[in-house]
Write a protein that holds these residues in place. Structure first.
Motif, short mmCIF file in Angstrom:
data_model
loop_
_atom_site.label_atom_id
_atom_site.label_comp_id
_atom_site.label_asym_id
_atom_site.label_seq_id
_atom_site.Cartn_x
_atom_site.Cartn_y
_atom_site.Cartn_z
N THR A 187 17.53 -40.09 -0.93
CA THR A 187 17.63 -39.74 0.49
C THR A 187 18.89 -40.37 1.07
O THR A 187 19.30 -41.47 0.68
CB THR A 187 16.42 -40.23 1.30
N TYR A 188 19.49 -39.65 1.99
CA TYR A 188 20.61 -40.14 2.80
C TYR A 188 20.27 -39.88 4.26
O TYR A 188 19.79 -38.79 4.61
CB TYR A 188 21.92 -39.41 2.48
N GLU A 189 20.53 -40.83 5.13
CA GLU A 189 20.32 -40.61 6.55
C GLU A 189 21.21 -41.52 7.37
O GLU A 189 21.60 -42.60 6.92
CB GLU A 189 18.85 -40.84 6.93
N GLY A 190 21.54 -41.06 8.61
CA GLY A 190 22.36 -41.88 9.48
C GLY A 190 23.02 -41.04 10.57
O GLY A 190 22.98 -39.81 10.56
N PRO A 191 23.66 -41.71 11.55
CA PRO A 191 24.33 -41.01 12.66
C PRO A 191 25.71 -40.52 12.23
O PRO A 191 26.31 -41.01 11.28
CB PRO A 191 24.45 -42.11 13.73
N PRO A 221 30.23 -42.42 8.76
CA PRO A 221 30.46 -43.47 7.75
C PRO A 221 29.34 -44.49 7.66
O PRO A 221 29.52 -45.54 7.03
CB PRO A 221 31.76 -44.12 8.24
N TRP A 222 28.20 -44.20 8.29
CA TRP A 222 27.13 -45.21 8.37
C TRP A 222 25.85 -44.76 7.69
O TRP A 222 24.75 -45.07 8.12
CB TRP A 222 26.83 -45.54 9.84
N MET A 223 25.96 -43.99 6.61
CA MET A 223 24.78 -43.46 5.94
C MET A 223 24.02 -44.55 5.19
O MET A 223 24.61 -45.45 4.58
CB MET A 223 25.17 -42.37 4.96
N ASP A 224 22.69 -44.46 5.25
CA ASP A 224 21.82 -45.34 4.48
C ASP A 224 21.26 -44.54 3.31
O ASP A 224 20.64 -43.49 3.50
CB ASP A 224 20.68 -45.85 5.38
N MET A 225 21.50 -44.99 2.08
CA MET A 225 21.07 -44.27 0.89
C MET A 225 19.93 -45.03 0.21
O MET A 225 19.97 -46.24 0.07
CB MET A 225 22.25 -44.13 -0.08
N ARG A 226 18.89 -44.28 -0.18
CA ARG A 226 17.78 -44.87 -0.93
C ARG A 226 17.55 -44.04 -2.19
O ARG A 226 17.64 -42.81 -2.16
CB ARG A 226 16.51 -44.89 -0.07
N ASN A 227 17.22 -44.72 -3.28
CA ASN A 227 17.12 -44.05 -4.56
C ASN A 227 15.93 -44.58 -5.35
O ASN A 227 15.65 -45.77 -5.36
CB ASN A 227 18.41 -44.26 -5.36
N LYS A 228 15.24 -43.67 -6.04
CA LYS A 228 14.14 -44.05 -6.92
C LYS A 228 14.15 -43.10 -8.11
O LYS A 228 14.25 -41.88 -7.94
CB LYS A 228 12.80 -43.97 -6.20
#
Length: 313
Positions: A187-191, A221-228
């Motif tokens: 997932t990627y998310e951010g403003p 430029p402020w994306m939060d990435m989560r990985n599983k």
């Protein structure tokens, strides 16, 4: 001469007063015209737009680069996935005033026509490249934004908008690599911020059906990435997070078919890229050997031609 000078001075004063009156009248007329234009815009602007867009992924790509370390040693894993199918996007825009609006979109795609490649390096037990295919690639894209019309030409309708938004992208991927099945959740998310341009033009053959060039550029430029990742139940990467950026670009030609019905043809480009990451703990070899995994880089790129149908209320 003594009499002429006062007369000339009086004439100059009269001319100055007449000039002041003319300027004051012109300024008053301009303000009245601007007020009338605002009233007309308020009465005539369309408050709601809804659209359906189909995006064909002609050359999508998802990449990941991981380093790992356990009791057997260290290794490097490179993953490359190539989704090629269609993404359905539903859009809506609500105008609060003629210049201020909110908009949102939702995109989804269940992609199966894809290829997968795992390149494993420096592993003590296995090395080499393994090719496979997607069993499932489930993508979801949410987006919302607040927009403001920065400039509009009343004669040509040339318009420039700026907007601030928030995006969320999720991909669930299941790939078969011979006897091994790998499931990846990312997932990627951010403003993000952006700008839009609308440049109308006409073609002599269609004088009553105007066209418009539409351009859109967004960057965050402020994306939060989560990985599983789950490798056939043998290795599970938990709570891995990183930072990255988001880039969106779109160019399209819009055609007004009827009074409130428009069709568009264009090209879309989305990219989610990881710029920094953190280490995650995994268990490997049937949950026996603890392993440290570090996802050094990862990206998702989606692009291709699109067609859209839009209606204004």
């Amino acid at each position: 001469l003594g009499l002429a000078i006062p007369c000339l001075a009086k004439d100059d004063i009269k001319k100055d007063k007449a000039m002041e009156k003319a300027l004051a009248k012109q300024e008053k007329d301009n303000k009245a015209k601007e007020a009338q234009t605002m009233v007309e815009e308020t009465k005539s602007f369309k408050r709601l737009e809804v659209a359906y867009e189909s995006l064909w992924l002609v050359n999508g790509e998802a990449r990941a680069k991981l380093t790992w370390q356990n009791g057997f040693g260290t290794g490097l894993v490179k993953i490359k996935l190539e989704p090629k199918d269609r993404l359905d996007i539903y859009r809506a825009l609500l105008r609060i005033t003629p210049r201020i609006y909110v908009e949102g979109s939702y995109g989804s795609g269940d992609i199966q026509k894809s290829r997968a490649n795992f390149a494993i390096h420096n592993a003590p037990l296995i090395s080499g490249s393994i090719n496979g295919t997607f069993d499932e690639d489930n993508m979801r894209l949410w987006d919302s934004a607040l927009g403001f019309n920065l400039y509009r030409n009343s004669e040509t309708d040339l318009a420039v908008d700026i907007f601030a938004g928030y995006t969320y992208f999720r991909a669930k991927i299941s790939a078969s690599l011979g006897p091994i099945t790998s499931a990846l959740y990312r997932t990627y998310e951010g403003p993000y911020l952006g700008v839009k341009l609308n440049a109308p033009f006409t073609i002599p053959e269609f004088p009553n059906n105007p066209f418009a060039l539409k351009l859109k550029l967004g960057y965050g430029p402020w994306m939060d990435m989560r990985n599983k990742e789950d490798l056939d139940g043998l290795a599970t990467l938990m709570s891995h997070r990183g930072r990255g950026y988001y880039l969106e670009a779109r160019a399209a030609i819009s055609w007004k078919v009827f009074k409130d019905l428009f069709i568009e043809a264009g090209y879309n480009y989305f990219r989610f890229d990881q710029t920094s990451g953190s280490k995650g703990i995994a268990t490997s070899v049937a949950g026996v050997i603890p392993t440290i995994l570090n996802m050094e880089s990862g990206s998702v790129t989606l692009h291709g031609p699109s067609a859209q149908v839009r209606y204004e209320f």
